[in-house]
Design a protein around this motif. Structure first.
Motif, PDB file in Angstrom:
ATOM      1  N   PRO A 166      35.635  32.568  42.921  1.00  0.00           N
ATOM      2  CA  PRO A 166      36.380  33.612  42.005  1.00  0.00           C
ATOM      3  C   PRO A 166      35.667  34.785  41.204  1.00  0.00           C
ATOM      4  O   PRO A 166      36.207  35.674  40.789  1.00  0.00           O
ATOM      5  CB  PRO A 166      36.927  32.550  41.113  1.00  0.00           C
ATOM      6  CG  PRO A 166      36.124  31.449  41.208  1.00  0.00           C
ATOM      7  CD  PRO A 166      35.409  31.201  42.563  1.00  0.00           C
ATOM      8  N   GLY A 173      37.097  38.124  41.403  1.00  0.00           N
ATOM      9  CA  GLY A 173      37.262  38.622  40.087  1.00  0.00           C
ATOM     10  C   GLY A 173      36.547  39.868  39.513  1.00  0.00           C
ATOM     11  O   GLY A 173      37.190  40.693  38.913  1.00  0.00           O
ATOM     12  N   ALA A 175      42.129  35.771  40.031  1.00  0.00           N
ATOM     13  CA  ALA A 175      40.636  35.827  40.051  1.00  0.00           C
ATOM     14  C   ALA A 175      39.944  36.518  38.961  1.00  0.00           C
ATOM     15  O   ALA A 175      38.922  36.317  38.402  1.00  0.00           O
ATOM     16  CB  ALA A 175      40.446  36.748  41.403  1.00  0.00           C
ATOM     17  N   SER A 191      46.815  30.366  40.828  1.00  0.00           N
ATOM     18  CA  SER A 191      47.515  31.684  40.582  1.00  0.00           C
ATOM     19  C   SER A 191      49.113  31.794  41.004  1.00  0.00           C
ATOM     20  O   SER A 191      49.853  32.432  40.301  1.00  0.00           O
ATOM     21  CB  SER A 191      47.070  32.811  41.491  1.00  0.00           C
ATOM     22  OG  SER A 191      47.344  32.520  43.168  1.00  0.00           O
ATOM     23  N   LEU A 248      42.558  28.666  44.251  1.00  0.00           N
ATOM     24  CA  LEU A 248      42.815  30.000  43.562  1.00  0.00           C
ATOM     25  C   LEU A 248      44.381  30.246  43.767  1.00  0.00           C
ATOM     26  O   LEU A 248      45.018  30.593  42.982  1.00  0.00           O
ATOM     27  CB  LEU A 248      41.815  30.917  44.154  1.00  0.00           C
ATOM     28  CG  LEU A 248      40.483  30.642  43.526  1.00  0.00           C
ATOM     29  CD1 LEU A 248      39.394  31.961  44.152  1.00  0.00           C
ATOM     30  CD2 LEU A 248      40.316  30.928  42.055  1.00  0.00           C
TER      31      LEU A 248
END
Length: 343
Positions: A324, A328, A84, A60, A56
């Protein structure tokens, strides 16, 4: 009405995913599968989660790089939370990235000073860049295996799919790039009446005029062009994307170690990016579809049975999907609460 329709589609998608999972568990043998999972090494399961967080952060970072090229400043923490949120949108939306990108673009525009078109161009660019290392890793993995063993029909089909994608997708991108101005003109012509018609149906929404729509579509194409013509940004984003794919493959490899099974790393290197293609199915986030493809590919390799393949995929996908989604989901809830307060 559209919100109700989207919710119904998502509910149907999750129901279909549950059916796929039920079939996979039956094929693997429920008792044997449960026994394998219960005996899994929790420390290695935790390592899969840590690797997932690394993936992640890597992707990102690719998003942050693209946004920086577009003149949008974000911190490492901010880009991580935005990505996320993007994964949450993808994981609850049918057709994966195609369904979640508009929501992600909105999240980017509300979390930064970026315009919606810039956010959409950024996440679309990241999704496109992620394709390059995925196919490269798949070719390396299956190529190495092909030099050491004889491919069975299932793996031959997988290799053929990789080769086709490696030729068709870059070709399509090259074709579109050379005709980007023509595509922009066509997009303005075809989308303007559609946007005005849809905007007229939605209460409390100002219908944009033709000039305004043309400017916004133009900004989207200009943002894509800025990313494509920045070699340093492209190289850094591609490197971070490749790191993310490597970490995902490492996560699947560790998942096999967690259940006491050992597989060559090149098997995971081939299976993970090919399995991700199933994310384009109508299932939310590819849930069920990706697992089915991964299990099918893995058991095609000699010495990998359906039970250990299913158990390892459950551990791997359980982390890659739910970590995630959980992070998220919190991000999207906070953003939604802020919108409600400001509105």
């Amino acid at each position: 009405m559209s919100g109700t329709t989207d919710l119904r589609a998502t509910a149907v998608g999750f129901a279909a995913a549950l059916v796929v999972f039920a079939l996979l568990f039956l094929l693997a043998g429920v008792d044997r599968l449960v026994d394998t999972l219960v005996r899994a090494d929790l420390r290695l399961v935790g390592a899969v989660v840590v690797v997932t967080l690394g993936w992640l952060f890597a992707w990102s970072g690719a998003l942050r790089t693209v946004l920086d090229v577009l003149g949008v400043e974000t911190t490492v923490r901010q880009s991580f939370l935005i990505f996320a949120g993007a994964m949450f949108s993808n994981n609850i939306t049918p057709f994966g990235q195609a369904g979640g990108e508009p929501v992600t673009a909105l999240l980017i525009s509300e979390s930064t000073d970026a315009e919606y078109e810039t956010g959409l161009a950024a996440i679309a660019s990241v999704d496109t860049l992620n394709f390059v290392p995925s196919i490269s890793f798949a070719l390396v993995g299956i190529g190495y295996f092909a030099t050491t063993a004889t491919l069975n029909p299932d793996l031959e089909l997988g290799l053929a799919l990789v080769v086709v994608l490696a030729v068709v997708v870059p070709g399509a991108i090259y074709y579109a790039w050379n005709r980007r101005y023509e595509l922009e003109h066509r997009a303005v012509q075809r989308l303007t009446p559609l946007i005005q018609r849809v905007g007229g149906w939605i209460p409390r929404v100002t219908v944009p005029d033709a000039d305004g729509i043309e400017r916004r579509i133009g900004r989207f194409f200009q943002a894509i062009e800025r990313v494509a013509t920045n070699p340093r940004g492209l190289a850094l984003a591609l490197g971070l994307s490749a790191l993310g794919w490597f970490l995902q493959s490492l996560g699947l490899w560790i998942a096999f170690q967690a259940i006491g099974s050992s597989v060559p790393f090149y098997v995971a290197l081939f299976a993970v990016p090919i399995g991700a293609i199933a994310g384009a199915t109508p299932l939310p986030g590819g849930a069920g579809g990706i697992e089915a493809v991964l299990i099918g590919l893995l058991q095609a390799f000699p010495g990998i049975g359906i039970a250990p393949a299913t158990a390892a995929v459950i551990i791997f996908r359980g982390s890659v999907y739910w970590v995630p989604t959980a992070i998220g989901g919190v991000v999207m809830s906070v953003v939604g609460a802020r919108r409600g307060t400001s509105g």
